[in-house]
Design a protein around this motif. Sequence first.
Motif, PDB file in Angstrom:
ATOM      1  N   SER A 167     -28.567  -0.401  46.774  1.00 51.72           N
ATOM      2  CA  SER A 167     -27.415   0.493  46.667  1.00 51.72           C
ATOM      3  C   SER A 167     -26.146  -0.300  46.369  1.00 51.72           C
ATOM      4  O   SER A 167     -26.088  -1.519  46.549  1.00 51.72           O
ATOM      5  CB  SER A 167     -27.219   1.274  47.965  1.00 51.72           C
ATOM      6  N   LEU A 168     -25.117   0.399  45.943  1.00 52.87           N
ATOM      7  CA  LEU A 168     -23.840  -0.244  45.678  1.00 52.87           C
ATOM      8  C   LEU A 168     -23.125  -0.610  46.977  1.00 52.87           C
ATOM      9  O   LEU A 168     -22.211  -1.425  46.965  1.00 52.87           O
ATOM     10  CB  LEU A 168     -22.956   0.668  44.827  1.00 52.87           C
ATOM     11  N   GLU A 169     -23.561  -0.041  48.085  1.00 54.95           N
ATOM     12  CA  GLU A 169     -22.965  -0.389  49.366  1.00 54.95           C
ATOM     13  C   GLU A 169     -23.389  -1.787  49.821  1.00 54.95           C
ATOM     14  O   GLU A 169     -22.755  -2.378  50.685  1.00 54.95           O
ATOM     15  CB  GLU A 169     -23.341   0.643  50.438  1.00 54.95           C
ATOM     16  N   ASP A 170     -24.452  -2.326  49.247  1.00 55.97           N
ATOM     17  CA  ASP A 170     -24.926  -3.661  49.596  1.00 55.97           C
ATOM     18  C   ASP A 170     -23.946  -4.712  49.068  1.00 55.97           C
ATOM     19  O   ASP A 170     -23.541  -4.666  47.912  1.00 55.97           O
ATOM     20  CB  ASP A 170     -26.313  -3.897  48.987  1.00 55.97           C
ATOM     21  N   GLU A 171     -23.548  -5.640  49.925  1.00 52.79           N
ATOM     22  CA  GLU A 171     -22.565  -6.672  49.567  1.00 52.79           C
ATOM     23  C   GLU A 171     -23.004  -7.492  48.354  1.00 52.79           C
ATOM     24  O   GLU A 171     -22.188  -7.833  47.488  1.00 52.79           O
ATOM     25  CB  GLU A 171     -22.319  -7.607  50.754  1.00 52.79           C
ATOM     26  N   GLY A 172     -24.294  -7.800  48.256  1.00 53.90           N
ATOM     27  CA  GLY A 172     -24.794  -8.565  47.118  1.00 53.90           C
ATOM     28  C   GLY A 172     -24.597  -7.830  45.807  1.00 53.90           C
ATOM     29  O   GLY A 172     -24.194  -8.427  44.800  1.00 53.90           O
ATOM     30  N   ASN A 173     -24.868  -6.538  45.787  1.00 57.76           N
ATOM     31  CA  ASN A 173     -24.678  -5.746  44.571  1.00 57.76           C
ATOM     32  C   ASN A 173     -23.209  -5.627  44.211  1.00 57.76           C
ATOM     33  O   ASN A 173     -22.845  -5.663  43.037  1.00 57.76           O
ATOM     34  CB  ASN A 173     -25.309  -4.366  44.722  1.00 57.76           C
ATOM     35  N   ARG A 174     -22.351  -5.504  45.205  1.00 62.25           N
ATOM     36  CA  ARG A 174     -20.914  -5.457  44.913  1.00 62.25           C
ATOM     37  C   ARG A 174     -20.445  -6.778  44.310  1.00 62.25           C
ATOM     38  O   ARG A 174     -19.678  -6.790  43.350  1.00 62.25           O
ATOM     39  CB  ARG A 174     -20.117  -5.102  46.159  1.00 62.25           C
ATOM     40  N   SER A 175     -20.945  -7.900  44.844  1.00 66.19           N
ATOM     41  CA  SER A 175     -20.591  -9.207  44.275  1.00 66.19           C
ATOM     42  C   SER A 175     -21.091  -9.325  42.848  1.00 66.19           C
ATOM     43  O   SER A 175     -20.390  -9.832  41.969  1.00 66.19           O
ATOM     44  CB  SER A 175     -21.202 -10.337  45.116  1.00 66.19           C
ATOM     45  N   LEU A 176     -22.299  -8.846  42.610  1.00 64.06           N
ATOM     46  CA  LEU A 176     -22.904  -8.916  41.284  1.00 64.06           C
ATOM     47  C   LEU A 176     -22.114  -8.100  40.256  1.00 64.06           C
ATOM     48  O   LEU A 176     -21.878  -8.550  39.135  1.00 64.06           O
ATOM     49  CB  LEU A 176     -24.338  -8.397  41.346  1.00 64.06           C
ATOM     50  N   LEU A 177     -21.675  -6.914  40.617  1.00 64.44           N
ATOM     51  CA  LEU A 177     -21.033  -6.008  39.664  1.00 64.44           C
ATOM     52  C   LEU A 177     -19.519  -6.138  39.589  1.00 64.44           C
ATOM     53  O   LEU A 177     -18.896  -5.553  38.708  1.00 64.44           O
ATOM     54  CB  LEU A 177     -21.417  -4.564  39.989  1.00 64.44           C
ATOM     55  N   ASP A 178     -18.909  -6.923  40.466  1.00 62.39           N
ATOM     56  CA  ASP A 178     -17.463  -7.136  40.431  1.00 62.39           C
ATOM     57  C   ASP A 178     -17.155  -8.194  39.373  1.00 62.39           C
ATOM     58  O   ASP A 178     -16.813  -9.330  39.669  1.00 62.39           O
ATOM     59  CB  ASP A 178     -16.956  -7.565  41.803  1.00 62.39           C
ATOM     60  N   SER A 179     -17.279  -7.807  38.130  1.00 64.07           N
ATOM     61  CA  SER A 179     -17.185  -8.735  37.000  1.00 64.07           C
ATOM     62  C   SER A 179     -15.813  -9.366  36.830  1.00 64.07           C
ATOM     63  O   SER A 179     -15.701 -10.500  36.380  1.00 64.07           O
ATOM     64  CB  SER A 179     -17.552  -8.015  35.701  1.00 64.07           C
ATOM     65  N   ASP A 180     -14.762  -8.646  37.186  1.00 64.71           N
ATOM     66  CA  ASP A 180     -13.417  -9.179  36.983  1.00 64.71           C
ATOM     67  C   ASP A 180     -12.856  -9.864  38.227  1.00 64.71           C
ATOM     68  O   ASP A 180     -11.744 -10.384  38.204  1.00 64.71           O
ATOM     69  CB  ASP A 180     -12.461  -8.095  36.484  1.00 64.71           C
TER      70      ASP A 180
END
Length: 79
Positions: free
Chosen positions: A24-37
């Motif tokens: 899910s997007l709530e997972d810290e790893g996924n947020r780090s992955l998708l925070d491109s900027d």
Amino acid sequence: SDAVSVLSYLFQGTPAQLPCGDGSLEDEGNRSLLDSDGGGTIHMSDAIYVLNFLYQGGAPPVLGTECVAIPGCEGACAP
């Protein structure tokens, strides 16, 4: 696919299955992955940032273009 996942989440509220943790997007790893900027949150600007890099020769994602170890995404860089 990262840009499409961000746009899908923002406009449809349901991202594709993501590779880290529970997917899910709530997972810290996924947020780090998708925070491109590197802004600390997931917004449309992240999708635009990736698309600009891919199609306009813009700056690469903050994490770079090589596979990077992200906590919660163990095995993502495995050959």
